[in-house]
Design a protein around this motif. Structure first.
Motif, PDB file in Angstrom:
ATOM      1  N   PRO A 124       0.792  -1.279  -0.013  1.00 59.08           N
ATOM      2  CA  PRO A 124      -0.024   0.003  -0.044  1.00 59.08           C
ATOM      3  C   PRO A 124       0.767   1.420  -0.050  1.00 59.08           C
ATOM      4  N   TYR A 125       2.036   1.076   0.218  1.00 56.57           N
ATOM      5  CA  TYR A 125       3.161   2.282   0.145  1.00 56.57           C
ATOM      6  C   TYR A 125       3.920   2.673  -0.942  1.00 56.57           C
ATOM      7  N   LEU A 126       3.805   1.691  -2.036  1.00 53.51           N
ATOM      8  CA  LEU A 126       4.347   1.875  -3.134  1.00 53.51           C
ATOM      9  C   LEU A 126       4.285   3.108  -3.909  1.00 53.51           C
ATOM     10  N   ASP A 127       5.363   3.839  -4.577  1.00 58.25           N
ATOM     11  CA  ASP A 127       4.955   4.950  -5.458  1.00 58.25           C
ATOM     12  C   ASP A 127       4.917   4.580  -6.883  1.00 58.25           C
ATOM     13  N   GLY A 128       3.456   4.679  -7.327  1.00 63.01           N
ATOM     14  CA  GLY A 128       3.268   4.417  -8.702  1.00 63.01           C
ATOM     15  C   GLY A 128       4.090   4.878  -9.910  1.00 63.01           C
ATOM     16  N   SER A 129       4.506   5.978  -9.635  1.00 65.36           N
ATOM     17  CA  SER A 129       5.675   6.670 -10.324  1.00 65.36           C
ATOM     18  C   SER A 129       6.861   5.998 -10.562  1.00 65.36           C
ATOM     19  N   LYS A 130       7.319   5.179  -9.632  1.00 64.47           N
ATOM     20  CA  LYS A 130       8.642   4.495  -9.519  1.00 64.47           C
ATOM     21  C   LYS A 130       8.341   2.893 -10.000  1.00 64.47           C
ATOM     22  N   ASN A 131       7.307   2.532 -10.267  1.00 73.94           N
ATOM     23  CA  ASN A 131       7.068   1.073 -10.750  1.00 73.94           C
ATOM     24  C   ASN A 131       6.214   1.272 -12.338  1.00 73.94           C
ATOM     25  N   LEU A 132       6.134   0.039 -12.834  1.00 77.49           N
ATOM     26  CA  LEU A 132       5.723  -0.217 -14.158  1.00 77.49           C
ATOM     27  C   LEU A 132       4.365  -1.065 -14.283  1.00 77.49           C
ATOM     28  N   ASN A 133       3.291  -0.333 -14.492  1.00 78.80           N
ATOM     29  CA  ASN A 133       2.128  -1.107 -14.799  1.00 78.80           C
ATOM     30  C   ASN A 133       2.315  -2.050 -16.001  1.00 78.80           C
ATOM     31  N   ILE A 134       2.125  -3.384 -15.693  1.00 80.47           N
ATOM     32  CA  ILE A 134       2.136  -4.072 -17.155  1.00 80.47           C
ATOM     33  C   ILE A 134       0.754  -4.944 -17.583  1.00 80.47           C
ATOM     34  N   LYS A 135      -0.174  -4.238 -16.736  1.00 76.09           N
ATOM     35  CA  LYS A 135      -1.544  -4.933 -17.178  1.00 76.09           C
ATOM     36  C   LYS A 135      -2.571  -3.896 -16.419  1.00 76.09           C
ATOM     37  N   PRO A 136      -3.364  -3.246 -17.346  1.00 73.22           N
ATOM     38  CA  PRO A 136      -4.350  -2.347 -16.531  1.00 73.22           C
ATOM     39  C   PRO A 136      -5.433  -3.025 -16.029  1.00 73.22           C
ATOM     40  N   GLY A 137      -6.245  -2.324 -15.290  1.00 71.00           N
ATOM     41  CA  GLY A 137      -7.323  -2.853 -14.318  1.00 71.00           C
ATOM     42  C   GLY A 137      -7.954  -2.029 -13.461  1.00 71.00           C
ATOM     43  N   GLN A 138      -8.607  -2.338 -12.548  1.00 64.43           N
ATOM     44  CA  GLN A 138      -9.350  -1.545 -11.597  1.00 64.43           C
ATOM     45  C   GLN A 138      -9.300  -1.979 -10.315  1.00 64.43           C
ATOM     46  N   ALA A 139      -8.273  -1.490  -9.511  1.00 63.34           N
ATOM     47  CA  ALA A 139      -7.924  -2.351  -8.198  1.00 63.34           C
ATOM     48  C   ALA A 139      -9.215  -1.801  -7.343  1.00 63.34           C
ATOM     49  N   GLN A 140      -9.564  -2.850  -6.422  1.00 57.87           N
ATOM     50  CA  GLN A 140     -10.802  -2.528  -5.389  1.00 57.87           C
ATOM     51  C   GLN A 140     -10.051  -1.861  -4.222  1.00 57.87           C
ATOM     52  N   ALA A 141     -10.292  -0.605  -3.719  1.00 59.19           N
ATOM     53  CA  ALA A 141      -9.547  -0.272  -2.518  1.00 59.19           C
ATOM     54  C   ALA A 141      -9.452  -0.994  -1.182  1.00 59.19           C
ATOM     55  N   ALA A 142     -10.406  -1.561  -1.000  1.00 57.38           N
ATOM     56  CA  ALA A 142     -10.423  -2.574   0.187  1.00 57.38           C
ATOM     57  C   ALA A 142     -10.199  -4.021   0.072  1.00 57.38           C
ATOM     58  N   ALA A 143      -9.655  -4.530  -1.171  1.00 53.40           N
ATOM     59  CA  ALA A 143      -9.619  -5.905  -1.441  1.00 53.40           C
ATOM     60  C   ALA A 143      -7.954  -6.435  -1.427  1.00 53.40           C
ATOM     61  N   ASN A 144      -7.972  -7.607  -1.372  1.00 58.57           N
ATOM     62  CA  ASN A 144      -6.449  -8.123  -1.020  1.00 58.57           C
ATOM     63  C   ASN A 144      -5.682  -7.945  -2.036  1.00 58.57           C
ATOM     64  N   ILE A 145      -4.432  -7.899  -1.830  1.00 63.38           N
ATOM     65  CA  ILE A 145      -3.175  -7.833  -2.776  1.00 63.38           C
ATOM     66  C   ILE A 145      -2.380  -8.870  -2.622  1.00 63.38           C
TER      67      ILE A 145
END
Length: 331
Positions: A124-145
């Motif tokens: 939950p604390y990762l910086d999206g600008s420093k990582n690479l999205n390799i598959k688009p999607g819609q993450a649910q805010a309160a769901a498992n990771i």
């Protein structure tokens, strides 16, 4: 379950560590900014693990060199099994008791967690600008990771979230049986089974596994296999047909494995992939069939199609996870 999302409050520094077969890395989490959802990591030191005959010698050296007062709290991320308070780092021959270390070095609190558990706590604390999205999607805010990745071995864990809070579930997903999907998968699996008593996910998705996959690919293609390391396979991909096919299929098949684990963990909050291999072959991964094979799950294809997948290239993940694990605990 214990709440692991830190709230805005005074922050007491935490000694964090990432202990692996190659290096023992130590640092101090000195601050948490609730607004930006980030930990400040300072006073990093990296020591070759082989320089010490025990963990206690490594942490003692770090504390001796630390230019600030020793924190009263510590959380260690280790690449090895933890049974009760007993910690084993098999590749190093290190073994220590967490309670004994806590008393020896005067910590009020000392936690020891698996390195992929730390990855899950960090998610939950990762910086999206420093990582690479390799598959688009819609993450649910309160769901498992779910977090996973091939490196020296294959690790996985899950950040479980419900109305009561969050917790991390560690597992041994690297040792589940590897399932074939395509005809090439089945042919490769037949060769792998002839040479391995049990073909697990880690049998293929790891550094040694890449070599096994290369040898199996050569046999299936009717070509001679050379005596190559994983690094040499990667380096030879532009000039070696079998090396190229091996790396392509590694990425393709990894998609199926990641999709299976996303279903297993109910990871509607997203999947994060780390480890030491895939971040070095991002272009190949992006041009592979990873997304298709992640999503193709029959009746559950609509479920997996909505899950985003991120390749984590950000540094200091074990430190962030160790800090999040301890800071989020109720005292």
């Amino acid at each position: 379950m214990t709440q692991t999302t830190p709230q805005q409050c005074d922050f007491s520094p935490i000694l964090v560590a990432d202990i692996g077969g190659t290096n023992a890395r130590f640092a101090i989490a000195t601050q948490f900014d609730a607004h930006s959802n980030t930990f400040t990591i300072e006073h990093l030191r990296i020591y070759p693990s082989a320089d010490f005959n025990a963990f206690e010698a490594a942490i003692s050296k770090y504390l001796d060199e630390l230019p600030i007062p020793q924190p009263t709290r510590a959380c260690l991320a280790v690449a090895g099994p933890i049974k009760s308070q007993q910690v084993y780092l098999t590749n190093l021959g290190w073994h220590f008791n967490a309670e004994t270390v806590q008393q020896q070095f005067g910590f009020d609190t000392l936690l020891v967690i698996n390195d992929f558990a730390a990855f899950a706590y960090a998610a939950p604390y990762l910086d999206g600008s420093k990582n690479l999205n390799i598959k688009p999607g819609q993450a649910q805010a309160a769901a498992n990771i779910a977090v996973m990745g091939p490196g020296t071995g294959f690790g996985a864990a899950c950040l479980v979230r419900d109305i009561n809070g969050t917790a991390v579930m560690s597992c041994e997903a690297g040792h589940i049986s590897l399932a074939p999907v395509t005809e090439l998968d089945r042919q490769l699996l037949a060769v792998l089974k002839a040479n391995n008593q049990h073909v697990s996910v880690e049998t293929v998705f790891s550094g040694p596994g890449l070599v096994r996959l290369y040898r199996a690919m050569a046999e299936v293609k009717g070509k001679p296999a050379q005596d190559l390391t994983a690094a040499q396979i990667a380096e030879s991909a532009t000039s070696c047909e079998i090396c190229d096919a091996t790396l392509n299929h590694f990425c393709d098949w990894m998609g199926s494995v990641a999709g299976d684990l996303a279903l297993t963990f109910g990871a509607l909050g997203g999947v994060y992939i780390g480890g030491g291999i895939l971040p070095r072959m991002t272009e190949r991964l992006l041009h592979s069939r990873f997304i298709d094979r992640f999503s193709e799950k029959g009746l559950m294809s609509q479920y997996t199609k909505q899950i985003p997948v991120t390749l984590v290239t950000q540094e200091n993940i074990p430190f962030i996870g160790a800090a999040a694990c301890l800071h989020g605990r109720k005292s």
